[in-house]
Design an enzyme around this catalytic site. Structure first.
Site, mmCIF file in Angstrom:
data_model
loop_
_atom_site.group_PDB
_atom_site.id
_atom_site.type_symbol
_atom_site.label_atom_id
_atom_site.label_comp_id
_atom_site.label_asym_id
_atom_site.label_seq_id
_atom_site.Cartn_x
_atom_site.Cartn_y
_atom_site.Cartn_z
ATOM 1 C CD GLU A 1 -2.575 5.535 4.022
ATOM 2 O OE1 GLU A 1 -1.933 5.928 5.012
ATOM 3 O OE2 GLU A 1 -3.425 6.228 3.431
ATOM 4 C CB SER B 1 -0.909 -0.004 1.237
ATOM 5 O OG SER B 1 -1.504 1.256 1.440
ATOM 6 C CE1 TYR C 1 -4.235 -1.846 5.289
ATOM 7 C CE2 TYR C 1 -3.308 0.269 4.631
ATOM 8 C CZ TYR C 1 -3.833 -0.965 4.295
ATOM 9 O OH TYR C 1 -3.949 -1.324 2.974
#
Length: 336
Positions: A134, A132, A156
């Site tokens: 992120e 990801s 996460y």
């Protein structure tokens, strides 16, 4: 006939990927968690073709946190390709459920890799790990490439970084075909309604029909690189057809703020979002990632992949879908 196993098949990406692989002639296996209620609406339209004597989509109960169960399933199915898309993927929720998020996202990925390693003693299976954007978090360079250091800013993202490095470790340590796809934000009409883009399109269409008065959001200045999920699953597939395992960024190479996404959405409905949107501090993250912008040039050069759908086109596509849902809701409300 090639076999593929997809974790997270009932999610946005899993459903689009299942469609793509079935179109390419694969036998597709999906892992779903045991639940007291069905959560297969995104794949119900492809689950059983009445004209097929032998179904090409088969679902199995499983849980990414159950390492032995995942290994047993992989050894039984013997897939040629494994796509690990399963996750607790909501960044804001990961602050509320950090241990659960790390177990599913981090240890879950390790369980998949270990299952693939066991199967590789018998036959090669290629593994795609859903990484990801992120992971870049508090970015130190823009745009972000495959070589940009990770600075995760949420439970996460930290779990995804762990999964990323385990994938690289298994690739080098066990000579496995294990690939990371570092995907920037990708949305669609199948996006969960708690994610900001779908929250916006769902609310805007309901506001248009008088079913809702206000939309409450957090940081409107956050910038994201938004693409269309249906485009991105093709990139996943191409990674596993590549000659060698590697890591690839999939992105549009453009960025928009949440304000701009609001513009695209409400303009499609001839509305001014300023009349309906209010800021709610509860939707701010404890640590905010202000800007993510990907450089997809490596994927374009080596995989021949590029995003086909602009953010404005994506918003309009989502509005069209959600307007039909709102119209149905309005009709049901009128009848009752």
């Amino acid at each position: 006939m090639k076999k593929a196993l997809i974790t997270g098949i009932t999610g946005q990406d899993g459903s689009y990927l299942a469609e793509l692989l079935l179109e390419k002639g694969y036998e597709v296996h999906g892992i779903v968690r045991r639940s007291s209620s069905f959560n297969t609406q995104r794949i119900d339209h492809i689950y059983q073709d009445p004209h097929e004597k032998q179904p090409k989509l088969l679902l199995h109960y499983g849980d990414l946190t159950d390492g032995q169960g995942i290994t047993n399933l992989v050894l039984n199915v013997e897939p040629d390709e494994i796509y690990n898309l399963g996750a607790q993927s909501h960044v804001r929720v990961s602050f509320d459920a950090p241990a659960y998020t790390v177990n599913v996202v981090g240890i879950g990925a390790l369980n998949v890799l270990e299952a693939a390693r066991q199967l590789n003693k018998k036959k090669e299976t290629r593994v795609y790990q859903a990484s990801s954007s992120e992971m870049f978090g508090d970015v130190i360079e823009t745009p972000q490439t495959e070589k940009t250091p990770f600075q995760p800013q949420s439970p996460y993202a930290c779990a995804k970084v762990y999964a990323f490095h385990q994938t690289v470790n298994y690739r080098h340590g066990y000579d496995m075909f294990a690939t990371n796809g570092i995907l920037f934000n990708h949305e669609s009409p199948r996006r969960g309604e708690t994610f900001v883009t779908r929250k916006i399109t769902r609310a805007a269409t309901r506001i248009k029909l008088g079913l809702q008065e206000k939309l409450y959001l957090g940081n409107l200045d956050a910038q994201r690189d938004w693409g269309y999920a249906k485009d991105y699953v093709e990139g996943m597939w191409r990674m596993l057809q590549h000659d060698t395992p590697d890591d690839f960024v999939l992105a549009t190479g453009e960025t928009q703020t949440i304000r701009q996404f609001l513009d695209f959405t409400f303009e499609a409905l001839d509305l001014d979002w300023n009349n309906y949107v209010e800021i709610d501090p509860r939707y701010f993250r404890p640590t905010e990632v202000n800007m993510l912008l990907g450089d997809p040039s490596k994927a374009k050069k080596e995989l021949g992949w590029e995003a086909k759908t602009s953010c404005k086109e994506l918003a309009e596509l989502m509005v069209e879908h959600d307007l039909s849902l709102a119209q149905r809701e309005a009709a049901e409300t009128a009848v009752s």
